[in-house]
Motif scaffolding. Structure first.
Motif, short mmCIF file in Angstrom:
data_model
loop_
_atom_site.label_atom_id
_atom_site.label_comp_id
_atom_site.label_asym_id
_atom_site.label_seq_id
_atom_site.Cartn_x
_atom_site.Cartn_y
_atom_site.Cartn_z
N ASN A 536 0.83 -1.21 0.00
CA ASN A 536 0.00 0.00 0.00
C ASN A 536 0.86 1.25 0.00
OD1 ASN A 536 -2.39 -1.34 -0.03
ND2 ASN A 536 -2.84 -1.10 2.15
N TYR A 540 0.25 3.83 -3.01
CA TYR A 540 -0.40 5.13 -2.79
C TYR A 540 0.61 6.28 -2.62
CZ TYR A 540 -4.38 2.09 -2.38
OH TYR A 540 -5.32 1.15 -2.66
N ASP A 564 4.82 6.39 4.74
CA ASP A 564 5.09 6.85 3.37
C ASP A 564 4.80 8.33 3.28
OD1 ASP A 564 2.30 7.39 2.50
OD2 ASP A 564 2.07 5.23 2.85
N ARG A 583 -12.62 0.52 -0.31
CA ARG A 583 -11.50 1.17 -0.97
C ARG A 583 -11.66 2.68 -0.83
NH1 ARG A 583 -9.28 0.13 -6.20
NH2 ARG A 583 -7.39 0.36 -4.95
N THR A 595 -8.05 -4.56 -4.28
CA THR A 595 -9.28 -5.33 -4.06
C THR A 595 -10.03 -4.89 -2.81
OG1 THR A 595 -7.97 -6.91 -2.81
CG2 THR A 595 -8.35 -7.42 -5.13
N GLY A 596 -9.42 -4.04 -2.00
CA GLY A 596 -10.09 -3.61 -0.77
C GLY A 596 -9.96 -4.64 0.33
N LEU A 599 -6.00 -4.25 3.96
CA LEU A 599 -6.02 -3.81 5.36
C LEU A 599 -6.92 -4.69 6.21
CD1 LEU A 599 -5.97 0.09 5.05
CD2 LEU A 599 -4.11 -1.45 5.69
P1 ADP Z 1 -6.66 -1.81 -1.66
O1 ADP Z 1 -5.34 -1.25 -1.48
O2 ADP Z 1 -6.65 -3.08 -2.45
O3 ADP Z 1 -7.65 -0.82 -2.16
P2 ADP Z 1 -6.62 -2.03 1.22
O4 ADP Z 1 -7.52 -2.73 2.15
O5 ADP Z 1 -5.21 -2.44 1.25
O6 ADP Z 1 -7.23 -2.24 -0.21
O7 ADP Z 1 -6.71 -0.54 1.46
C1 ADP Z 1 -7.96 0.09 1.58
C2 ADP Z 1 -7.86 1.55 1.20
O8 ADP Z 1 -7.09 2.24 2.13
C3 ADP Z 1 -7.20 1.80 -0.09
O9 ADP Z 1 -8.11 1.71 -1.20
C4 ADP Z 1 -6.66 3.22 0.07
O10 ADP Z 1 -7.66 4.15 -0.26
C5 ADP Z 1 -6.38 3.29 1.54
N1 ADP Z 1 -4.95 3.11 1.85
C6 ADP Z 1 -4.38 2.01 2.36
N2 ADP Z 1 -3.08 2.21 2.56
C7 ADP Z 1 -2.81 3.50 2.18
C8 ADP Z 1 -1.63 4.31 2.15
N3 ADP Z 1 -0.45 3.85 2.55
N4 ADP Z 1 -1.75 5.59 1.69
C9 ADP Z 1 -2.93 6.06 1.28
N5 ADP Z 1 -4.07 5.33 1.30
C10 ADP Z 1 -4.01 4.06 1.73
#
Ligand code: ADP
Length: 647
Positions: A536, A540, A564, A583, A595-596, A599
């Motif tokens: 992530n 991002y 980050d 997401r 895929t959401g 996390l």
């Molecule tokens: P995905 O990355 O597949 O969309 P995640 O569950 O990993 O699903 O993350 C959910 C959401 O959290 C992401 O769609 C993004 O909007 C936000 N996110 C997660 N990590 C970060 C990050 N390091 N910086 C910014 N946004 C993040």
């Protein structure tokens, strides 16, 4: 239709709900109001009918009272609250006399002429009272009571002038016994008793004065003498002067006296003219009185009698005293109390009922029907309120459920398309490289190796994706086993970062680790969680390509952070992103693949280790995910069930 429904946003969904719920609710309220209105109209109708019936009863009762009173026009005692006046050429007689104060032209007693006294009076006025006395005393023995009275008065006068009080009093007392003669138009006994009071005052005999005045006052008020107004007022003024207090005049007796004056005047006006109506209400000096006339007799029904008749009549109905009123033609109230404005009033006119009044009946506030109606209205209102409340509550819950279901459905659709995209990219690369290898048998070894490496990387990516999905399925179903073993935190983190760095070309990953910290961890799962956070951080951060990973001691145990300098996360999303399929808005806007699930998996794994995960972020400046584990987790291995329970 179903598809369209899921695509509605929450505003449209709320509008749809309102459109479905508001019309029936409004209809329900409208029906309730209609019902109440009809009920009220019905009640008003019933009340009117019952008032009309009560009116008839009251009219009959009043008619009876009037007829009974009418029977006393000619003979018998005048009923309570009435005075019978007998009119003649010479004056008016009131019966009973004590219901009036004065009467016009009262019938007068005969009295002595002045002739017999001329000689004696000449002597008296020449100053020889003593010589006049024998002459008066002769006259005082006359057979004619009128002459006797005149002589007694003069004897008393002579003694009074000579201040011989006892002799004067004796003469007046004899005169006071004469009740059928008069002196100068005033009853002789009244003249004598007034004089006795004056002498008691002159002779300063306060005890006698008090007794005499008290008895004079009570006789005057008892109507002992038929006096005209000036005579009555003169006597009353003298009494007031002697007693020092004013005589309290009963308003109704005063009114009866005024009525007597009025009918006397009327008779004088209409000599030889028309006869008055047998029943009528006249207003004299602002007060109404009902008159029943027959020949030369008039029975005046005073307000107290009219009030009593009305009260008796009303008491036989369901109405209350305050609901009935009798008024004269000119509007003055004869009996009953004025009803407040705005209350519905039913009128029974004299022309229809034959009564000398207009009767007004108002609706009673405290009628049983009104109470019943109020109760029904309360019940209906409470019922309506309860239904509305249920409707509103039910709609809100339904709206919440549908809204949530829609969100889940949307997330699942997004997930399927996201997963398809995730697969498509490595698959496209695999296909392309395979074609290249297939087309050219003479490829240089170096180039061929690059292709094979690319094949390996893409296969690995696909493998990780599939594993991630399977892992998630296992986590969700609680089938994932965790083997918690003492693990060196720094070592594990360095290994994951090293592996990840191979994939994340173009990014620099700074490591800041404190060594010697041990965790109870399932190394594979923790690797998976860290990988997701690193993935992530890279995904991002399209511009600031520096990621920092740290391992530190923490009051709760060990903390591993991944920071980050990328897009950051808006505050409203910081909690939601840990839920599956969720997401961020920015991720979708910028078309960043995902895929959401990342996390959600991290959160699952951390919880299974008894730890917590938190995020700090600033939009546009970057994010820091920190996972914290307890320092001393002693278990060797936990079953999936236990892990979940822990979570
Ligand atoms: P995905 O990355 O597949 O969309 P995640 O569950 O990993 O699903 O993350 C959910 C959401 O959290 C992401 O769609 C993004 O909007 C936000 N996110 C997660 N990590 C970060 C990050 N390091 N910086 C910014 N946004 C993040």
């Amino acid at each position: 239709m179903g598809q369209r429904l899921w695509n509605l946003n929450s505003h449209k969904l709320a509008a749809l709900f309102l459109a479905v719920v508001v019309p029936p609710a409004a209809t329900l309220v409208w029906l309730g109001l209609q019902l109440l209105q009809q009920d009220r109209a019905l009640l008003a109708q019933r009340e009117l009918e019952s008032r009309q019936a009560a009116g008839q009863t009251i009219v009959r009762s009043l008619e009876q009272s009037l007829s009974e009173a009418g029977r006393h026009l000619a003979e018998g005692p005048a009923p309570e609250g009435t005075v019978r006046f007998s009119l003649s050429e010479i004056g008016v007689r009131a019966e009973p006399a004590n219901r009036v104060l004065w009467i016009p032209a009262p019938a007068r007693f005969q009295e002595a002429a002045s002739v017999p006294f001329v000689e004696a009076e000449a002597l008296e006025f020449q100053g020889s009272g003593q010589r006049a006395l024998p002459l008066y005393e002769v006259l005082a023995r006359s057979h004619d009571r009128h002459i006797r009275a005149g002589a007694l008065l003069r004897i008393a006068r002579v003694f009074r002038r000579n201040r011989r009080w006892d002799s004067a009093l004796e003469s007046y007392r004899r005169l006071a016994l004469m009740t059928t003669t008069a002196i100068d138009g005033i009853p002789a006994d009244l003249v004598a008793r007034t004089a006795i009071c004056s002498i008691s005052e002159e002779s300063d005999n306060k005890g006698a004065l008090g007794r005499e005045v008290a008895s004079l006052e009570s006789d005057l008020l008892a109507g002992r003498w038929a006096l005209d107004r000036p005579a009555w007022e003169l006597t009353a003024a003298k009494i007031e002067q002697w007693t020092g207090h004013s005589i309290s005049i009963d308003a109704e007796r005063k009114q009866a006296s005024d009525v007597a004056g009025w009918i006397w005047e009327e008779q004088k006006r209409s000599v030889g003219g028309t006869h008055p109506a047998p029943r009528r209400t006249v207003v004299i000096e602002g007060s109404p009185a009902t008159l029943l006339s027959q020949d030369s007799r008039v029975l005046a029904v005073l307000p107290s009698a009219a009030q009593a008749w009305l009260g008796r009549a009303i008491s036989t109905t369901r109405l209350a005293d305050g609901n009935g009123r009798l008024v004269a033609e000119s509007g003055e109230t004869v009996a009953g109390s004025t009803s407040p404005a705005g209350v519905s009033a039913l009128r029974f006119f004299g022309a229809e009922t034959g009564l000398p009044w207009t009767m007004i009946l108002t609706a009673g506030d405290s009628s049983v029907e009104a109470k019943e109606f109020a109760q029904r209205r309360r019940l209906l209102s409470a019922g309506l309120a309860a239904i509305m409340l249920l409707l509103a509550g039910g709609s809100y819950i339904l709206w919440r459920v549908v809204h949530r279901e829609m969100a889940v459905a949307r997330q699942q659709t997004d997930f399927v398309s996201a997963v398809s995209h995730e697969f498509r990219t490595p698959l496209a690369s695999l296909r392309h490289i395979t074609e290249l290898l297939d087309e050219d048998d003479n490829l240089a070894l170096e180039r061929r190796r690059t292709f094979y490496q690319a094949l390996g990387r893409n296969t690995e990516r696909l493998h990780r994706l599939v594993e991630s999905l399977l892992d998630f399925a296992r986590l969700e179903s609680g089938r994932k086993p965790y083997r918690l073993e003492p693990t060196d935190a720094a070592q594990l983190v360095e290994q994951v970062v090293a592996d990840f760095a191979k994939d994340a070309r173009g990014y620099s990953i700074d490591l800041d680790v404190v060594r010697g910290l041990e965790l109870q961890a399932d190394a594979d799962s923790l690797t998976h969680a860290l990988w997701n956070l690193l993935d992530n951080a890279v995904k991002y951060s399209p511009e600031q390509r520096t990621v920092r990973v740290s391992v530190r001691r923490h009051p709760a145990g060990v903390a591993i952070s991944v920071e980050d300098h990328g897009l950051g996360i808006p505050p409203r999303e910081r909690k939601e992103i840990f839920r599956r399929f969720v997401r961020g808005e920015k991720a979708r806007e910028l078309g960043i693949k995902g895929t959401g699930l990342g996390l959600a998996i991290v959160s699952h794994i951390v919880k299974a280790h008894g730890g917590t995960v938190e995020v700090e972020s600033q939009e546009g400046a970057g994010s820091a995910f920190r996972i914290m584990f307890p320092a001393a987790v002693k278990r060797k291995s936990v079953s999936p069930l236990c892990a979940n329970e822990e979570a």
